[in-house]
Design a protein around this motif. Structure first.
Motif, PDB file in Angstrom:
ATOM      1  N   LYS A  35      44.404  33.870  44.677  1.00 23.87           N
ATOM      2  CA  LYS A  35      44.943  32.815  45.110  1.00 23.87           C
ATOM      3  C   LYS A  35      44.106  31.616  45.725  1.00 23.87           C
ATOM      4  N   ASP A  38      42.431  30.008  42.808  1.00 25.88           N
ATOM      5  CA  ASP A  38      43.199  29.322  41.608  1.00 25.88           C
ATOM      6  C   ASP A  38      43.393  30.198  40.532  1.00 25.88           C
ATOM      7  N   LYS A  79      46.556  26.214  32.549  1.00 29.14           N
ATOM      8  CA  LYS A  79      45.457  25.684  33.093  1.00 29.14           C
ATOM      9  C   LYS A  79      45.184  24.430  32.145  1.00 29.14           C
TER      10      LYS A  79
END
Length: 83
Positions: A35, A38, A79
């Motif tokens: 996390k 990312d 993404k």
């Protein structure tokens, strides 16, 4: 049931490899680091169970190529199309 986590690395030159794995506190740390960086997280208890039998640095078996490829493709799609 204790949480488990597996981290994979895919460098486009060979099959994805297990780079981290653990349960309990270690699983929480793997998720936390992901996390913080990312990294997309995907929850699949069945896949985690299969991948947890692999050793660190080991490539995923051919039988899991399709499942992992779908996750990688999904991650790249997200993404590249962040809303």
């Amino acid at each position: 049931m204790q949480q488990k986590a597996i981290a994979l690395k895919y460098d486009y030159s060979s099959a994805p490899k297990v780079t981290a794995k653990g349960s309990g506190f270690l699983a929480e740390k793997i998720v936390s680091v992901a996390k913080e960086n990312d990294v997309l997280l995907h929850q699949s208890p069945e896949l985690v169970e299969m991948l947890s039998t692999l050793e660190l640095g080991e490539e995923i078996p051919e039988a899991l190529y399709l499942a992992v490829a779908e996750i990688i493709a999904f991650a790249h799609n997200i993404k590249n199309h962040q809303w």
